[in-house]
Scaffold this motif. Structure first.
Motif, PDB file in Angstrom:
ATOM      1  N   GLU A 154      -8.709  -0.502  -8.365  1.00  0.00           N
ATOM      2  CA  GLU A 154      -7.818  -1.098  -7.362  1.00  0.00           C
ATOM      3  C   GLU A 154      -6.358  -0.950  -7.791  1.00  0.00           C
ATOM      4  O   GLU A 154      -5.490  -0.611  -6.982  1.00  0.00           O
ATOM      5  CB  GLU A 154      -8.171  -2.572  -7.170  1.00  0.00           C
ATOM      6  CG  GLU A 154      -7.458  -3.224  -6.018  1.00  0.00           C
ATOM      7  CD  GLU A 154      -7.936  -4.641  -5.806  1.00  0.00           C
ATOM      8  OE1 GLU A 154      -7.811  -5.462  -6.741  1.00  0.00           O
ATOM      9  OE2 GLU A 154      -8.432  -4.924  -4.708  1.00  0.00           O
ATOM     10  N   TRP A 155      -6.068  -1.163  -9.082  1.00  0.00           N
ATOM     11  CA  TRP A 155      -4.710  -1.017  -9.599  1.00  0.00           C
ATOM     12  C   TRP A 155      -4.221   0.425  -9.429  1.00  0.00           C
ATOM     13  O   TRP A 155      -3.098   0.664  -8.974  1.00  0.00           O
ATOM     14  CB  TRP A 155      -4.665  -1.442 -11.072  1.00  0.00           C
ATOM     15  CG  TRP A 155      -3.303  -1.309 -11.673  1.00  0.00           C
ATOM     16  CD1 TRP A 155      -2.272  -2.183 -11.579  1.00  0.00           C
ATOM     17  CD2 TRP A 155      -2.826  -0.198 -12.450  1.00  0.00           C
ATOM     18  NE1 TRP A 155      -1.175  -1.700 -12.258  1.00  0.00           N
ATOM     19  CE2 TRP A 155      -1.488  -0.474 -12.806  1.00  0.00           C
ATOM     20  CE3 TRP A 155      -3.403   0.976 -12.885  1.00  0.00           C
ATOM     21  CZ2 TRP A 155      -0.729   0.391 -13.560  1.00  0.00           C
ATOM     22  CZ3 TRP A 155      -2.636   1.848 -13.647  1.00  0.00           C
ATOM     23  CH2 TRP A 155      -1.312   1.550 -13.976  1.00  0.00           C
ATOM     24  N   LEU A 156      -5.083   1.391  -9.790  1.00  0.00           N
ATOM     25  CA  LEU A 156      -4.714   2.801  -9.645  1.00  0.00           C
ATOM     26  C   LEU A 156      -4.498   3.174  -8.178  1.00  0.00           C
ATOM     27  O   LEU A 156      -3.566   3.909  -7.844  1.00  0.00           O
ATOM     28  CB  LEU A 156      -5.784   3.703 -10.267  1.00  0.00           C
ATOM     29  CG  LEU A 156      -5.837   3.706 -11.784  1.00  0.00           C
ATOM     30  CD1 LEU A 156      -7.078   4.460 -12.273  1.00  0.00           C
ATOM     31  CD2 LEU A 156      -4.578   4.308 -12.383  1.00  0.00           C
ATOM     32  N   HIS A 157      -5.356   2.660  -7.315  1.00  0.00           N
ATOM     33  CA  HIS A 157      -5.225   2.910  -5.876  1.00  0.00           C
ATOM     34  C   HIS A 157      -3.876   2.396  -5.377  1.00  0.00           C
ATOM     35  O   HIS A 157      -3.160   3.102  -4.657  1.00  0.00           O
ATOM     36  CB  HIS A 157      -6.379   2.239  -5.134  1.00  0.00           C
ATOM     37  CG  HIS A 157      -6.318   2.404  -3.653  1.00  0.00           C
ATOM     38  ND1 HIS A 157      -6.723   3.554  -3.014  1.00  0.00           N
ATOM     39  CD2 HIS A 157      -5.884   1.570  -2.684  1.00  0.00           C
ATOM     40  CE1 HIS A 157      -6.543   3.413  -1.715  1.00  0.00           C
ATOM     41  NE2 HIS A 157      -6.043   2.221  -1.491  1.00  0.00           N
ATOM     42  N   ASN A 158      -3.510   1.190  -5.762  1.00  0.00           N
ATOM     43  CA  ASN A 158      -2.231   0.610  -5.341  1.00  0.00           C
ATOM     44  C   ASN A 158      -1.051   1.408  -5.897  1.00  0.00           C
ATOM     45  O   ASN A 158      -0.042   1.593  -5.212  1.00  0.00           O
ATOM     46  CB  ASN A 158      -2.134  -0.851  -5.766  1.00  0.00           C
ATOM     47  CG  ASN A 158      -3.048  -1.739  -4.963  1.00  0.00           C
ATOM     48  OD1 ASN A 158      -3.409  -1.429  -3.831  1.00  0.00           O
ATOM     49  ND2 ASN A 158      -3.452  -2.847  -5.545  1.00  0.00           N
ATOM     50  N   LYS A 159      -1.179   1.885  -7.126  1.00  0.00           N
ATOM     51  CA  LYS A 159      -0.121   2.678  -7.747  1.00  0.00           C
ATOM     52  C   LYS A 159       0.098   3.977  -6.978  1.00  0.00           C
ATOM     53  O   LYS A 159       1.238   4.347  -6.664  1.00  0.00           O
ATOM     54  CB  LYS A 159      -0.477   2.977  -9.205  1.00  0.00           C
ATOM     55  CG  LYS A 159       0.559   3.783  -9.932  1.00  0.00           C
ATOM     56  CD  LYS A 159       0.142   4.039 -11.374  1.00  0.00           C
ATOM     57  CE  LYS A 159       1.149   4.941 -12.055  1.00  0.00           C
ATOM     58  NZ  LYS A 159       0.758   5.265 -13.420  1.00  0.00           N
ATOM     59  N   VAL A 160      -0.981   4.664  -6.648  1.00  0.00           N
ATOM     60  CA  VAL A 160      -0.880   5.924  -5.905  1.00  0.00           C
ATOM     61  C   VAL A 160      -0.313   5.664  -4.511  1.00  0.00           C
ATOM     62  O   VAL A 160       0.531   6.424  -4.018  1.00  0.00           O
ATOM     63  CB  VAL A 160      -2.245   6.642  -5.838  1.00  0.00           C
ATOM     64  CG1 VAL A 160      -2.223   7.788  -4.850  1.00  0.00           C
ATOM     65  CG2 VAL A 160      -2.651   7.122  -7.212  1.00  0.00           C
ATOM     66  N   GLN A 161      -0.766   4.582  -3.875  1.00  0.00           N
ATOM     67  CA  GLN A 161      -0.257   4.249  -2.545  1.00  0.00           C
ATOM     68  C   GLN A 161       1.254   3.992  -2.605  1.00  0.00           C
ATOM     69  O   GLN A 161       2.003   4.458  -1.742  1.00  0.00           O
ATOM     70  CB  GLN A 161      -0.983   3.031  -1.989  1.00  0.00           C
ATOM     71  CG  GLN A 161      -0.588   2.701  -0.570  1.00  0.00           C
ATOM     72  CD  GLN A 161      -1.383   1.541  -0.008  1.00  0.00           C
ATOM     73  OE1 GLN A 161      -2.010   0.775  -0.719  1.00  0.00           O
ATOM     74  NE2 GLN A 161      -1.357   1.406   1.297  1.00  0.00           N
ATOM     75  N   HIS A 162       1.705   3.277  -3.612  1.00  0.00           N
ATOM     76  CA  HIS A 162       3.135   3.004  -3.780  1.00  0.00           C
ATOM     77  C   HIS A 162       3.906   4.309  -3.978  1.00  0.00           C
ATOM     78  O   HIS A 162       4.979   4.507  -3.380  1.00  0.00           O
ATOM     79  CB  HIS A 162       3.350   2.054  -4.967  1.00  0.00           C
ATOM     80  CG  HIS A 162       4.780   1.770  -5.261  1.00  0.00           C
ATOM     81  ND1 HIS A 162       5.556   0.975  -4.454  1.00  0.00           N
ATOM     82  CD2 HIS A 162       5.578   2.188  -6.260  1.00  0.00           C
ATOM     83  CE1 HIS A 162       6.785   0.917  -4.948  1.00  0.00           C
ATOM     84  NE2 HIS A 162       6.816   1.638  -6.049  1.00  0.00           N
ATOM     85  N   GLN A 163       3.371   5.210  -4.797  1.00  0.00           N
ATOM     86  CA  GLN A 163       4.027   6.495  -5.038  1.00  0.00           C
ATOM     87  C   GLN A 163       4.091   7.329  -3.756  1.00  0.00           C
ATOM     88  O   GLN A 163       5.091   7.998  -3.489  1.00  0.00           O
ATOM     89  CB  GLN A 163       3.307   7.266  -6.144  1.00  0.00           C
ATOM     90  CG  GLN A 163       3.501   6.657  -7.512  1.00  0.00           C
ATOM     91  CD  GLN A 163       2.621   7.304  -8.573  1.00  0.00           C
ATOM     92  OE1 GLN A 163       1.576   7.864  -8.271  1.00  0.00           O
ATOM     93  NE2 GLN A 163       3.049   7.206  -9.828  1.00  0.00           N
ATOM     94  N   LEU A 164       3.024   7.294  -2.968  1.00  0.00           N
ATOM     95  CA  LEU A 164       3.012   8.033  -1.703  1.00  0.00           C
ATOM     96  C   LEU A 164       4.063   7.481  -0.748  1.00  0.00           C
ATOM     97  O   LEU A 164       4.790   8.241  -0.102  1.00  0.00           O
ATOM     98  CB  LEU A 164       1.623   7.982  -1.068  1.00  0.00           C
ATOM     99  CG  LEU A 164       1.491   8.666   0.294  1.00  0.00           C
ATOM    100  CD1 LEU A 164       1.803  10.153   0.180  1.00  0.00           C
ATOM    101  CD2 LEU A 164       0.103   8.442   0.860  1.00  0.00           C
ATOM    102  N   LEU A 165       4.169   6.159  -0.667  1.00  0.00           N
ATOM    103  CA  LEU A 165       5.175   5.559   0.214  1.00  0.00           C
ATOM    104  C   LEU A 165       6.582   5.914  -0.248  1.00  0.00           C
ATOM    105  O   LEU A 165       7.459   6.180   0.582  1.00  0.00           O
ATOM    106  CB  LEU A 165       4.981   4.047   0.287  1.00  0.00           C
ATOM    107  CG  LEU A 165       3.720   3.591   1.022  1.00  0.00           C
ATOM    108  CD1 LEU A 165       3.561   2.079   0.934  1.00  0.00           C
ATOM    109  CD2 LEU A 165       3.721   4.051   2.467  1.00  0.00           C
ATOM    110  N   GLN A 166       6.816   5.941  -1.554  1.00  0.00           N
ATOM    111  CA  GLN A 166       8.119   6.360  -2.068  1.00  0.00           C
ATOM    112  C   GLN A 166       8.414   7.809  -1.682  1.00  0.00           C
ATOM    113  O   GLN A 166       9.533   8.138  -1.302  1.00  0.00           O
ATOM    114  CB  GLN A 166       8.178   6.219  -3.591  1.00  0.00           C
ATOM    115  CG  GLN A 166       8.414   4.814  -4.069  1.00  0.00           C
ATOM    116  CD  GLN A 166       8.572   4.770  -5.584  1.00  0.00           C
ATOM    117  OE1 GLN A 166       7.836   5.416  -6.314  1.00  0.00           O
ATOM    118  NE2 GLN A 166       9.541   4.000  -6.041  1.00  0.00           N
TER     119      GLN A 166
END
Length: 88
Positions: A38-50
Motif C-alpha cells: 500500500e505504501w509503495l502504491h501510494n508513492k507511485v501514485q504521488h509520483q505519477l501525479l507530480q
C-alpha cells in the motif's frame, strides 16, 4: 495462492459448522506485506501525479482522447481480425 500459503502470508480457515466454504486471512506477516504494498502504491501514485502536473488540463484532455481513440481503434482491429479468421 499456494505461494501465499507456503510463504506464510495468508492462512486457510473454515467455519466449524460449514466445512464446504474455505476462507483465507492475512497472517501478521501478510498484513506487513500488505502495508508495504500500500505504501509503495501510494508513492507511485504521488509520483505519477507530480509527473502529470507538468501538463495543462487541455494537454491532458488531448492525451486522454488520443489514448481512448487508440484503444477503440485497436479493439475494432481485433474484432475485425477475429471475423475473418478461418473456422475449423
Amino acid at each position: 495462492m499456494s505461494l501465499l500459503l507456503k510463504e506464510g502470508w495468508i492462512r486457510r480457515t473454515q467455519l466449524n459448522d460449514n466445512k464446504k466454504e474455505i476462507y483465507f486471512r492475512l497472517t501478521p506477516l501478510g498484513k506487513k506485506l500488505f502495508l508495504v504494498h500500500e505504501w509503495l502504491h501510494n508513492k507511485v501514485q504521488h509520483q505519477l501525479l507530480q509527473f502529470l502536473d507538468r501538463y495543462s488540463t487541455e494537454e491532458l484532455n488531448v492525451l486522454k482522447r488520443l489514448l481512448s481513440d487508440g484503444v477503440g481503434f485497436l479493439g475494432a482491429m481485433e474484432r475485425q481480425d477475429k471475423s475473418v479468421e478461418p473456422k475449423d
